[in-house]
Design a protein around this motif. Sequence first.
Motif: not given
Lengths: 203, 203
Positions: B60, A43-44, A203, A193, B178-181, B161, A195, A198-201, A185-190, B56, B32-33
């Motif tokens: 940036h 997971g993240k 998440l 899907q 979107d993302t769940v850990t 975010h 997608i 986000q580059k910078g962060v 990992v419960v969910k990683h929508a991007f 982080r 980006e979103q």
Amino acid sequence: MQDNAKKPQRHAERMARKQRVMQARIARADKEQGVLLVLTGPGKGKSSSGFGMLARALGHGMKVGVVQFIKGRRETGEEAFFRRQPGVSYHVMGEGFTWDTQNRERDIQAAEAAWEVALGMIRDPSFNLVLLDELNIALRYEYLDLDRVLDDLEARPDMQHVVVTGRYAPQPLIDLADTVTEMRVVKHAFKEQGIKAQKGVEL
Amino acid sequence: MQDNAKKPQRHAERMARKQRVMQARIARADKEQGVLLVLTGPGKGKSSSGFGMLARALGHGMKVGVVQFIKGRRETGEEAFFRRQPGVSYHVMGEGFTWDTQNRERDIQAAEAAWEVALGMIRDPSFNLVLLDELNIALRYEYLDLDRVLDDLEARPDMQHVVVTGRYAPQPLIDLADTVTEMRVVKHAFKEQGIKAQKGVEL
């Protein structure tokens, strides 16, 4: 997970020592002790968590060190941020190298050089917390000798915290650790899907 | 987990909107979103991870906000550290209150005041990342109305975010995220052995 039974006697000795250390800690439970914390799983949030602990330690006026064992695989917001903080020693594996890919010998050389830097920190009692970011990956690829790393971690000063991050923490490291969290990992929508996140962060 | 079916129509509407948003994102996958990230579960490292993401984002050059929804339950190294960073707005629930325990009305009042502060951030597109630390706990205790919180999170600026931490994330929040850990406890030696963990760092 790496083979726990590869060097069974050494492992048994280490675990016996660990048990003695824990018993001694119980005997003086009021005394504060350094903790070996491992953050693993798919997971993240593993490295982020390590960096958050770094921030917390800095908030307490502690001296901290970071060694990042995988260069170029993570974005560098943390590096930019923590390098400008007072009280932080920061090393990225392969600094000073011109990297080319697929060169295992060079990776091993860089990992060993990074471990030497880490050793300078984990042998120095003035460091209150040392973050060994993605060390698990360097162990997974066998860039470093696991037994050597465990011996060095075990021999660190009593009061020093060490945080180790990365997927695939080897079982002997989990055995040695005081606290281990697995990020699931419960969910990683991007990702689900297709997608790009986000580059910078990241998440 | 809170009852997902309590307001089934509202939930269905929200999920339909979410699906449209995700489809629109797929249609412009290069853009980006902002991400809604939830860090939950019983293991160590949820808040730390949120604070690491904050670091982080600051690396940036982003503008960030923090609202801590549970006062006094966490130690304050992060607060000391991040309050002195430029580019950080930091609010702790109950600031300005003289706390006494076991006063649910006062807790609700403080949570609502904290949510108003959070709203000021999540309605302001100049905030790139907002950390709502331990919000899940405030939802769990029903200090805040879940539907209202979800509506407000959903209505935030596209690029922003939001990171939500705390055990017991309610299912509708997980659905919206979107993302769940989930942080899982593999081992917590001090707890297992009845030893207090290091005070300052809480590893």
